[in-house]
Design a protein around this motif. Structure first.
Motif, PDB file in Angstrom:
ATOM      1  N   ASN A  68       0.813  -1.216   0.000  1.00 53.08           N
ATOM      2  CA  ASN A  68       0.000   0.000   0.000  1.00 53.08           C
ATOM      3  C   ASN A  68       0.847   1.266   0.000  1.00 53.08           C
ATOM      4  OD1 ASN A  68      -2.984  -0.841   0.333  1.00 53.08           O
ATOM      5  ND2 ASN A  68      -1.864  -2.151   1.739  1.00 53.08           N
ATOM      6  N   GLY A  69       0.174   2.386  -0.269  1.00 47.95           N
ATOM      7  CA  GLY A  69       0.846   3.676  -0.359  1.00 47.95           C
ATOM      8  C   GLY A  69       1.380   4.161   0.982  1.00 47.95           C
ATOM      9  N   VAL A  70       2.160   5.247   0.917  1.00 48.98           N
ATOM     10  CA  VAL A  70       2.872   5.717   2.103  1.00 48.98           C
ATOM     11  C   VAL A  70       1.907   6.198   3.184  1.00 48.98           C
ATOM     12  CG1 VAL A  70       4.554   7.377   2.964  1.00 48.98           C
ATOM     13  CG2 VAL A  70       4.866   6.362   0.734  1.00 48.98           C
ATOM     14  N   PHE A  71       0.924   7.027   2.786  1.00 44.11           N
ATOM     15  CA  PHE A  71       0.053   7.617   3.804  1.00 44.11           C
ATOM     16  C   PHE A  71      -0.825   6.553   4.465  1.00 44.11           C
ATOM     17  CE2 PHE A  71      -3.676  10.204   5.154  1.00 44.11           C
ATOM     18  CZ  PHE A  71      -2.999  10.933   6.120  1.00 44.11           C
ATOM     19  N   ASN A  72      -1.350   5.629   3.631  1.00 40.66           N
ATOM     20  CA  ASN A  72      -2.159   4.547   4.193  1.00 40.66           C
ATOM     21  C   ASN A  72      -1.343   3.694   5.144  1.00 40.66           C
ATOM     22  OD1 ASN A  72      -4.299   5.430   2.752  1.00 40.66           O
ATOM     23  ND2 ASN A  72      -4.462   3.657   1.400  1.00 40.66           N
ATOM     24  N   SER A  73      -0.071   3.418   4.779  1.00 43.67           N
ATOM     25  CA  SER A  73       0.790   2.610   5.640  1.00 43.67           C
ATOM     26  C   SER A  73       1.051   3.315   6.959  1.00 43.67           C
ATOM     27  CB  SER A  73       2.121   2.317   4.953  1.00 43.67           C
ATOM     28  OG  SER A  73       1.901   1.661   3.746  1.00 43.67           O
ATOM     29  N   LEU A  74       1.211   4.637   6.874  1.00 42.80           N
ATOM     30  CA  LEU A  74       1.416   5.424   8.093  1.00 42.80           C
ATOM     31  C   LEU A  74       0.205   5.280   9.012  1.00 42.80           C
ATOM     32  CD1 LEU A  74       2.722   9.072   8.111  1.00 42.80           C
ATOM     33  CD2 LEU A  74       0.918   8.404   9.640  1.00 42.80           C
ATOM     34  N   LEU A  75      -1.009   5.432   8.422  1.00 38.71           N
ATOM     35  CA  LEU A  75      -2.229   5.324   9.226  1.00 38.71           C
ATOM     36  C   LEU A  75      -2.366   3.928   9.818  1.00 38.71           C
ATOM     37  CD1 LEU A  75      -4.925   7.237   7.176  1.00 38.71           C
ATOM     38  CD2 LEU A  75      -3.953   7.859   9.380  1.00 38.71           C
ATOM     39  N   ASP A  76      -2.067   2.931   8.986  1.00 41.97           N
ATOM     40  CA  ASP A  76      -2.172   1.555   9.456  1.00 41.97           C
ATOM     41  C   ASP A  76      -1.215   1.316  10.620  1.00 41.97           C
ATOM     42  OD1 ASP A  76      -3.023  -1.349   8.896  1.00 41.97           O
ATOM     43  OD2 ASP A  76      -0.843  -1.439   8.921  1.00 41.97           O
ATOM     44  N   GLY A  77       0.031   1.795  10.469  1.00 42.74           N
ATOM     45  CA  GLY A  77       1.016   1.631  11.536  1.00 42.74           C
ATOM     46  C   GLY A  77       0.577   2.323  12.805  1.00 42.74           C
ATOM     47  N   LEU A  78       0.033   3.532  12.649  1.00 45.23           N
ATOM     48  CA  LEU A  78      -0.418   4.299  13.812  1.00 45.23           C
ATOM     49  C   LEU A  78      -1.572   3.573  14.508  1.00 45.23           C
ATOM     50  CD1 LEU A  78       0.563   6.997  14.919  1.00 45.23           C
ATOM     51  CD2 LEU A  78      -1.325   8.098  13.751  1.00 45.23           C
ATOM     52  N   GLY A  79      -2.538   3.094  13.713  1.00 46.33           N
ATOM     53  CA  GLY A  79      -3.688   2.398  14.280  1.00 46.33           C
ATOM     54  C   GLY A  79      -3.279   1.128  14.995  1.00 46.33           C
ATOM     55  N   MET A  80      -2.461   0.318  14.333  1.00 41.60           N
ATOM     56  CA  MET A  80      -2.015  -0.947  14.933  1.00 41.60           C
ATOM     57  C   MET A  80      -1.184  -0.674  16.191  1.00 41.60           C
ATOM     58  SD  MET A  80      -2.754  -3.930  13.559  1.00 41.60           S
ATOM     59  CE  MET A  80      -3.966  -4.268  12.321  1.00 41.60           C
ATOM     60  N   GLY A  81      -0.302   0.328  16.089  1.00 40.99           N
ATOM     61  CA  GLY A  81       0.558   0.636  17.239  1.00 40.99           C
ATOM     62  C   GLY A  81      -0.249   1.112  18.431  1.00 40.99           C
ATOM     63  N   LEU A  82      -1.242   1.989  18.158  1.00 36.42           N
ATOM     64  CA  LEU A  82      -2.066   2.471  19.266  1.00 36.42           C
ATOM     65  C   LEU A  82      -2.958   1.358  19.803  1.00 36.42           C
ATOM     66  CD1 LEU A  82      -2.981   6.088  18.128  1.00 36.42           C
ATOM     67  CD2 LEU A  82      -1.324   5.368  19.832  1.00 36.42           C
ATOM     68  N   GLY A  83      -3.396   0.454  18.908  1.00 34.21           N
ATOM     69  CA  GLY A  83      -4.161  -0.701  19.372  1.00 34.21           C
ATOM     70  C   GLY A  83      -3.345  -1.557  20.328  1.00 34.21           C
ATOM     71  N   PHE A  84      -2.067  -1.756  19.964  1.00 29.03           N
ATOM     72  CA  PHE A  84      -1.135  -2.499  20.820  1.00 29.03           C
ATOM     73  C   PHE A  84      -0.984  -1.792  22.169  1.00 29.03           C
ATOM     74  CE2 PHE A  84       3.489  -3.195  21.874  1.00 29.03           C
ATOM     75  CZ  PHE A  84       3.380  -4.519  22.212  1.00 29.03           C
ATOM     76  N   THR A  85      -0.791  -0.446  22.109  1.00 29.72           N
ATOM     77  CA  THR A  85      -0.630   0.330  23.338  1.00 29.72           C
ATOM     78  C   THR A  85      -1.882   0.241  24.207  1.00 29.72           C
ATOM     79  OG1 THR A  85       0.658   1.853  21.991  1.00 29.72           O
ATOM     80  CG2 THR A  85       0.131   2.571  24.212  1.00 29.72           C
TER      81      THR A  85
END
Lengths: 197, 237
Positions: free
Chosen positions: B126-143
């Motif tokens: 996927n594109g850069v911005f979508n990957s950023l959002l995905d990483g942020l969402g997954m990371g915050l979900g983990f947190t």
């Protein structure tokens, strides 16, 4: 000398068990402990890789990273060395020792990114062990992993037949069983000081 | 809200709730169990992992057309390990007490399967911005999951929240919750609650063998539990 080695070994097998006390290598512990023979195979493969990884990373840390002040590269170097090593061993075993590859080889790729293996190599360095102590501690951690896997495979075969609430089926019941097994290992705390201290 | 921004929000929320990496996908169990003894260490672990996840997702997404397919996994590992080293050095320099608290688990973010899994399953496609959002969402979900577990364990096990004492619970501590068995127990209960709320849908989708692991797809010829078993049986036959 021998006494301190025995203490390191017993501590890492029973008291600081990597799976049940330090939570390293939980994925294979939960994933591959359904059948006893699989649990044994995985455990033996982990012991093998842990010893091999320590054998290689110890000289790298002391004769390469420490000597040239490259300590900050530890994480990158260790994970790459371990991953490459496991691949190499798999290829060699496949070609020259097919019988051993059949029994251990299938588990090797699963261990490449296992946190227990990376954890043991880093812990050996931070604990300041010398080479023989490092190897003993790796052997102990591997044996502890094998012990936990084998014990838990037995426990799980009982859970399979039990009646449990729907929400607890699968992973939750397994985790709660792991909590009880972990409680049992809790009883070993202090045993090493009393026996050998 | 127009269509594209709704889609972006759903990418972000996907990791946070619907596909929460810890409680639904059951990934990254090792740091979850080990670092949830106190709220402070849990949040520190969560933020460190989120930082690594967002940065590695961005870089991998940028390089997705350059990295050859055959060496993609080692390349991802090098990128992730690079960011983990940066986080290690930053914490060591500015927050030495947190660095000591996280200990070996900080370095072990490298082998956290959430990060490698998102690299393989999302950022490489996927594109850069979508990957950023995905990483942020997954990371915050983990947190979030870590925070939830740590709150339960610290409040009931140690009668405190983020180091602040809770007076009326002082005499009713369940000390074992802060120890290793308590970790397994609370995690089991939380997943059972999630199963109950999700009407057991999640259990079927993600059994906790290797088939539920994102690494399974690149873990060499899908050598997962079932395959291993089948192979063994064939060899014995």
């Amino acid at each position: 000398m021998l006494k301190s080695l025995i203490i390191i070994l017993m501590t890492s097998v029973l008291v600081n068990n990597y799976v049940l006390n330090k939570f390293l290598g939980i994925c294979p512990f939960l994933g591959v402990s359904k059948k006893l023979n699989q649990a044994v195979g995985m455990g033996l493969a982990v012991i093998f890789v842990m010893l091999l990884a320590t054998l290689v990373t110890y000289p790298i840390q002391h004769y390469l990273l420490d000597k040239f002040n490259l300590g900050y590269l530890q994480t990158i170097v260790f994970i790459l060395v371990i991953a490459a090593l496991v691949q190499l061993v798999e290829i060699i075993l496949k070609k020259y020792l097919p019988s051993l590859h059949r029994s251990l080889g299938v588990y090797l790729p699963l261990i490449t990114t296992n946190c227990a293996v990376l954890g043991v190599t880093i812990n050996n360095i931070t604990d300041g062990y010398n080479f023989i102590e490092s190897m003993t501690s790796s052997l102990g951690c591997g044996l502890g992993f094998l012990l936990a896997m084998v014990l838990f495979a037995g426990v799980r075969s009982r859970i399979e037949n039990a009646h449990i609430p729907n929400a607890f089926k699968g992973l939750p019941s397994t985790l709660i069983a792991a909590a009880i097994v972990s409680c049992a290992f809790f009883g070993f705390a202090g045993i090493v000081e009393n026996l050998f201290g | 809200m127009n269509k594209t921004s709704t889609k972006k929000v759903s990418i972000f929320l996907n990791g946070l709730i619907k596909e929460n990496p810890v409680l639904v996908l059951v990934l990254g169990t090792c740091p979850t169990l080990a670092m949830s003894t106190s709220v402070i260490s849990a949040v520190a672990m969560g933020i460190s992992a989120t930082l690594v996840l967002v940065c590695s997702n961005i870089v991998i997404s940028l390089l997705r057309n350059i990295i050859p397919d055959k060496v993609r996994i080692p390349s991802y590992i090098v990128i992730i390990a690079g960011f983990v080293t940066m986080v290690q050095m930053l914490l060591h320099a500015y927050l030495p007490s947190l660095y000591a608290m996280l200990g070996v688990y900080l370095a072990l973010i490298v082998v956290n399967c959430i990060i490698l899994g998102r690299a393989e399953m999302y950022a490489s496609k996927n594109g850069v911005f979508n990957s950023l959002l995905d990483g942020l969402g997954m990371g915050l979900g983990f947190t979030l999951a870590l925070f939830l577990m740590a709150t339960i364990r610290e409040v009931f096990g140690n009668a405190s929240f983020a180091g602040i004492k809770i007076g009326f619970l002082e005499n009713y501590k369940i000390a074992i919750l802060t120890q290793a068995p308590g970790g397994f127990f609370v995690f089991g209960l939380l997943i059972a609650i999630v199963n109950k709320i999700g009407h057991n849908k999640t259990v079927k989708k993600k059994e906790f063998s290797c088939s539920g692991c994102p690494s399974a797809s690149f873990c060499h010829k899908n050598l997962c539990e079932e395959n291993t078993l089948e192979k063994e049986e064939k060899q014995h036959a």
